[in-house]
Design a protein around this motif. Structure first.
Motif, PDB file in Angstrom:
ATOM      1  N   PHE A 115       0.815  -1.220   0.000  1.00 11.59           N
ATOM      2  CA  PHE A 115       0.000   0.000   0.000  1.00 11.59           C
ATOM      3  C   PHE A 115       0.843   1.262   0.000  1.00 11.59           C
ATOM      4  CE2 PHE A 115      -0.201   2.534   3.897  1.00 11.59           C
ATOM      5  CZ  PHE A 115       0.582   1.800   4.767  1.00 11.59           C
ATOM      6  N   LYS A 116       2.118   1.145   0.370  1.00 16.51           N
ATOM      7  CA  LYS A 116       2.934   2.351   0.450  1.00 16.51           C
ATOM      8  C   LYS A 116       3.118   3.025  -0.904  1.00 16.51           C
ATOM      9  CE  LYS A 116       4.918   1.395   4.868  1.00 16.51           C
ATOM     10  NZ  LYS A 116       4.360   0.042   5.116  1.00 16.51           N
ATOM     11  N   ASP A 117       2.941   2.261  -1.994  1.00 13.22           N
ATOM     12  CA  ASP A 117       2.978   2.893  -3.317  1.00 13.22           C
ATOM     13  C   ASP A 117       1.903   3.974  -3.460  1.00 13.22           C
ATOM     14  OD1 ASP A 117       5.056   1.293  -4.396  1.00 13.22           O
ATOM     15  OD2 ASP A 117       3.634  -0.292  -4.928  1.00 13.22           O
ATOM     16  N   GLY A 146      10.935  -2.821   5.101  1.00 15.26           N
ATOM     17  CA  GLY A 146      10.706  -3.530   3.842  1.00 15.26           C
ATOM     18  C   GLY A 146       9.919  -2.721   2.839  1.00 15.26           C
ATOM     19  N   ASP A 147       8.650  -2.477   3.134  1.00 13.50           N
ATOM     20  CA  ASP A 147       7.782  -1.935   2.093  1.00 13.50           C
ATOM     21  C   ASP A 147       8.011  -0.460   1.810  1.00 13.50           C
ATOM     22  OD1 ASP A 147       6.659  -4.428   1.768  1.00 13.50           O
ATOM     23  OD2 ASP A 147       5.180  -4.072   3.334  1.00 13.50           O
ATOM     24  N   THR A 148       8.329   0.332   2.852  1.00 14.05           N
ATOM     25  CA  THR A 148       8.581   1.754   2.631  1.00 14.05           C
ATOM     26  C   THR A 148       9.761   1.954   1.698  1.00 14.05           C
ATOM     27  OG1 THR A 148       7.928   2.180   4.896  1.00 14.05           O
ATOM     28  CG2 THR A 148       9.005   3.962   3.752  1.00 14.05           C
ATOM     29  N   SER A 259      -1.696  -2.417  11.314  1.00 11.25           N
ATOM     30  CA  SER A 259      -0.985  -1.202  11.718  1.00 11.25           C
ATOM     31  C   SER A 259       0.392  -1.462  12.312  1.00 11.25           C
ATOM     32  CB  SER A 259      -1.823  -0.421  12.739  1.00 11.25           C
ATOM     33  OG  SER A 259      -2.964   0.112  12.117  1.00 11.25           O
ATOM     34  N   GLY A 260       1.290  -0.526  12.053  1.00 14.55           N
ATOM     35  CA  GLY A 260       2.630  -0.553  12.625  1.00 14.55           C
ATOM     36  C   GLY A 260       2.966   0.833  13.139  1.00 14.55           C
ATOM     37  N   ASN A 261       3.350   1.713  12.215  1.00 13.43           N
ATOM     38  CA  ASN A 261       3.713   3.075  12.559  1.00 13.43           C
ATOM     39  C   ASN A 261       2.513   4.018  12.700  1.00 13.43           C
ATOM     40  OD1 ASN A 261       6.363   3.786  13.183  1.00 13.43           O
ATOM     41  ND2 ASN A 261       7.024   3.254  11.116  1.00 13.43           N
ATOM     42  N   PHE A 262       1.307   3.470  12.577  1.00 14.69           N
ATOM     43  CA  PHE A 262       0.093   4.261  12.762  1.00 14.69           C
ATOM     44  C   PHE A 262      -0.111   5.293  11.649  1.00 14.69           C
ATOM     45  CE2 PHE A 262      -2.977   6.885  15.253  1.00 14.69           C
ATOM     46  CZ  PHE A 262      -3.752   5.877  15.793  1.00 14.69           C
ATOM     47  N   GLY A 263       0.582   5.128  10.505  1.00 15.09           N
ATOM     48  CA  GLY A 263       0.428   6.091   9.424  1.00 15.09           C
ATOM     49  C   GLY A 263      -0.849   5.853   8.636  1.00 15.09           C
ATOM     50  N   ASN A 264      -1.048   4.607   8.238  1.00 17.12           N
ATOM     51  CA  ASN A 264      -2.208   4.264   7.442  1.00 17.12           C
ATOM     52  C   ASN A 264      -3.494   4.621   8.188  1.00 17.12           C
ATOM     53  OD1 ASN A 264      -3.819   3.165   5.466  1.00 17.12           O
ATOM     54  ND2 ASN A 264      -2.927   1.122   5.549  1.00 17.12           N
ATOM     55  N   ILE A 265      -3.608   4.155   9.415  1.00 14.52           N
ATOM     56  CA  ILE A 265      -4.864   4.392  10.145  1.00 14.52           C
ATOM     57  C   ILE A 265      -5.000   5.859  10.571  1.00 14.52           C
ATOM     58  CG2 ILE A 265      -4.115   3.871  12.523  1.00 14.52           C
ATOM     59  CD1 ILE A 265      -6.838   2.152  12.593  1.00 14.52           C
ATOM     60  N   GLU A 421      -6.230  -4.095   2.374  1.00 14.25           N
ATOM     61  CA  GLU A 421      -5.254  -5.089   1.916  1.00 14.25           C
ATOM     62  C   GLU A 421      -3.938  -4.355   1.678  1.00 14.25           C
ATOM     63  OE1 GLU A 421      -5.382  -8.531  -1.378  1.00 14.25           O
ATOM     64  OE2 GLU A 421      -5.494  -6.522  -2.205  1.00 14.25           O
ATOM     65  N   THR A 422      -2.951  -4.597   2.566  1.00 12.52           N
ATOM     66  CA  THR A 422      -1.765  -3.735   2.531  1.00 12.52           C
ATOM     67  C   THR A 422      -0.598  -4.304   1.732  1.00 12.52           C
ATOM     68  OG1 THR A 422      -1.108  -4.589   4.698  1.00 12.52           O
ATOM     69  CG2 THR A 422      -2.312  -2.508   4.667  1.00 12.52           C
ATOM     70  N   ALA A 423      -0.649  -5.578   1.348  1.00 14.67           N
ATOM     71  CA  ALA A 423       0.412  -6.130   0.496  1.00 14.67           C
ATOM     72  C   ALA A 423      -0.124  -7.350  -0.234  1.00 14.67           C
ATOM     73  CB  ALA A 423       1.641  -6.509   1.309  1.00 14.67           C
TER      74      ALA A 423
HETATM   75  C1  LIG Z   1       3.807  -0.313   6.300  1.00 14.81           C
HETATM   76  C2  LIG Z   1       2.898  -1.490   6.308  1.00 14.81           C
HETATM   77  C3  LIG Z   1       1.953  -1.676   7.330  1.00 14.81           C
HETATM   78  C4  LIG Z   1       1.837  -0.735   8.507  1.00 14.81           C
HETATM   79  O1  LIG Z   1       1.388   0.533   8.123  1.00 14.81           O
HETATM   80  P1  LIG Z   1       1.602   1.794   9.124  1.00 14.81           P
HETATM   81  O2  LIG Z   1       1.226   2.957   8.326  1.00 14.81           O
HETATM   82  O3  LIG Z   1       3.043   1.773   9.501  1.00 14.81           O
HETATM   83  O4  LIG Z   1       0.715   1.553  10.288  1.00 14.81           O
HETATM   84  C5  LIG Z   1       1.099  -2.766   7.239  1.00 14.81           C
HETATM   85  N1  LIG Z   1       1.199  -3.648   6.225  1.00 14.81           N
HETATM   86  C6  LIG Z   1       2.099  -3.512   5.245  1.00 14.81           C
HETATM   87  C7  LIG Z   1       2.169  -4.528   4.170  1.00 14.81           C
HETATM   88  C8  LIG Z   1       2.979  -2.426   5.248  1.00 14.81           C
HETATM   89  O5  LIG Z   1       3.880  -2.294   4.275  1.00 14.81           O
END
Ligand SMILES: *Cc1c(COP(=O)(O)O)cnc(C)c1O
Length: 477
Positions: A115-117, A146-148, A259-265, A421-423
């Protein structure tokens, strides 16, 4: 629209200044002075999305926050970014119903399959636009689990005026992720593998960014999720998901976000503050559950890197959620003095802060809609298997964390629940093999990527050595 820092610096800035800046000079995060309310224009926005598409919707939302790029240029930027050629479909973020009332919104059909794209492709074009306009250069320093990193590099490679220095935890990314990043041969891309975990990488980025002299001299910028422009780009797909899952503007939906870094949410939080009818924002974490702990108890207790677990949803292996400060700022009624005490003093002194008795925390679910849940490796395996057996669909490990938590929280007759769906599964194939007993589907353009030559340097977790590398790289050019 002007932007302020969460930590109270009286300066107010415009969009293109914070675009290139990242963290505020006082160590805070930038936010708009207010969130524009779109309640009255929701029907119009729906029509724009349905008749003119995602790029035009992106333009409509971005122009509420950006007034220092001429409208015709901003429109060209969003239309050059969100194309079917880059994202695979006209919908850009297509939704599909998995089971009654539970939907997946596909955010990972861009060049690096995560999703970072969605944000990074726009950021690459914004950077090139603004740097060209200023006749300036930028050295992007980032940290990635990884994804960023791959999303940033695929967005910036070949762009004028930009170099990318990307730190990643040595040996911790999946072979596919490593291949994606390290196989890029562009001269403006520097892959740096740090002997440590993701938080060590992030700490180095923060240390370099806090050295204001170095930051200025070497024109250091960031693409980490603290960058407001990334967050803003992500706000758009909450609208696109809403318009696809509902037929009228009086309906509500909820979102579950791995969620990880809380950016998406946090982008979902912004969309909700703007008036998008979101009922709940469900934070799904993996075993690194600092955010689940906070939303369940009111205690925010970041972990040390030694206590950060390596999991099979590695892009969520994060112990300090770097965007979380933005939400806490709003939770505290935007009291920057109080915010600063919590993050700069209380956290530093005692390692946690506790809002459990604070009426603003107690009322947060009603006011801000956040709930949370947690998923573990066995949950991921079971969810990936169940979704395959019941729906013949492959989902990746992060999305599986989301589906697991969404299924616990969502009631069949309640408002639609959209899981982001983030990846795509191919990025994390080892776990898919473990769950399904076979390799996930691989898009043809990625055949043989692991065998390509790699361009990467390994360094210890040492701020000075990273600075030295940047100094040398910028002198040579
Ligand atoms: C970065 C990432 C997340 C976490 O997103 P945050 O914005 O850091 O909360 C979840 N899933 C995938 C596949 C990611 O690349």
């Amino acid at each position: 629209m002007l932007y302020l820092s969460t930590r109270g610096d009286p300066a107010r800035k415009r969009f293109c200044d914070i675009l290139l800046e990242g963290l505020a000079p006082d160590g805070g995060l930038y936010l708009p002075e207010h969130y524009p309310n779109i309640t009255a224009s929701l029907p119009q926005l729906r029509t724009i999305y349905q008749q003119q598409g995602y790029a035009e919707l992106a333009f409509a939302i971005l122009s509420l926050y950006i007034d220092d790029i001429p409208a015709s240029d901003l429109r060209a930027l969003t239309h050059n970014t969100y194309t079917k050629a880059v994202f695979g479909t006209d919908a850009i973020t297509p939704v599909r119903e998995l089971e009654k009332g539970l939907w997946l919104e596909g955010l990972s059909n861009g060049p690096t399959l995560a999703f970072k794209d969605m944000a990074m492709q726009l950021l690459g074009n914004l950077f090139e636009y603004e740097l060209t306009r200023r006749g300036a250069e930028l050295n992007i320093l980032g940290a990635t689990s990884g994804d960023t990193g791959s999303a940033a590099e695929y967005a910036m490679c070949g762009k004028q005026g930009v170099r990318v220095f990307m730190l990643s935890p040595h040996g911790r990314m999946s072979p596919f992720q490593q291949a994606q990043m390290f196989s890029l041969q562009d001269a403006n891309i520097y892959n740096i593998a740090i002997e440590g975990v993701f938080d060590d990488c992030q700490d180095i980025v923060k240390a370099v960014s806090n050295d204001l002299t170095f930051k200025q001299q070497y024109k250091i910028g960031t693409v980490n999720s603290i960058n407001w422009a990334r967050l803003l780009a992500q706000v758009v797909y909450y609208f696109a998901g809403y318009f696809q899952a509902t037929t009228t503007d009086s309906e509500q939906v909820s979102f579950t976000v791995p969620s990880g870094n809380f950016g998406n949410i946090c982008a979902g939080h912004v969309a909700r503050q703007m008036g998008l009818p979101i009922k709940q924002l469900v934070v799904a974490t993996n075993e690194n559950d600092v955010l689940d702990e906070f939303f369940k108890t009111g205690v925010y207790r970041p972990r040390s890197s030694a206590n950060t677990l390596e999991t099979s949803s590695p892009s969520m292996d994060i112990s300090k959620a770097s965007n979380f400060e933005r939400f806490v700022f709003d939770l505290l009624g935007r009291d920057s003095a109080e915010l600063k005490t919590l993050f700069a003093t209380t956290l530093a002194e005692q390692g946690y802060f506790d809002l459990s008795a604070d009426p603003r925390f107690i009322a947060q679910e009603e006011r801000f809609g956040f709930v949370s849940g947690k998923s573990t490796h066995p949950d991921r395996l079971a969810t990936i298997r169940a979704v395959w057996e019941q729906h013949q669909q492959e989902i990746d490990t992060h999305t599986a964390d989301g589906v697991k938590v969404a299924r616990e929280i969502h009631k069949p007759d309640a408002e639609p629940m959209l899981v982001l769906e983030t990846a795509l599964p191919i990025k994390f194939s080892a776990t898919i093999v473990e769950a399904l007993g076979r390799e996930p589907q691989r898009p043809a353009q990625f055949d043989g990527i692991e065998a390509l030559p790699k361009r990467v340097q390994v360094l210890p977790a040492d701020v000075q050595q990273v600075k030295t590398l940047i100094e040398k790289a910028t002198q040579v050019a």
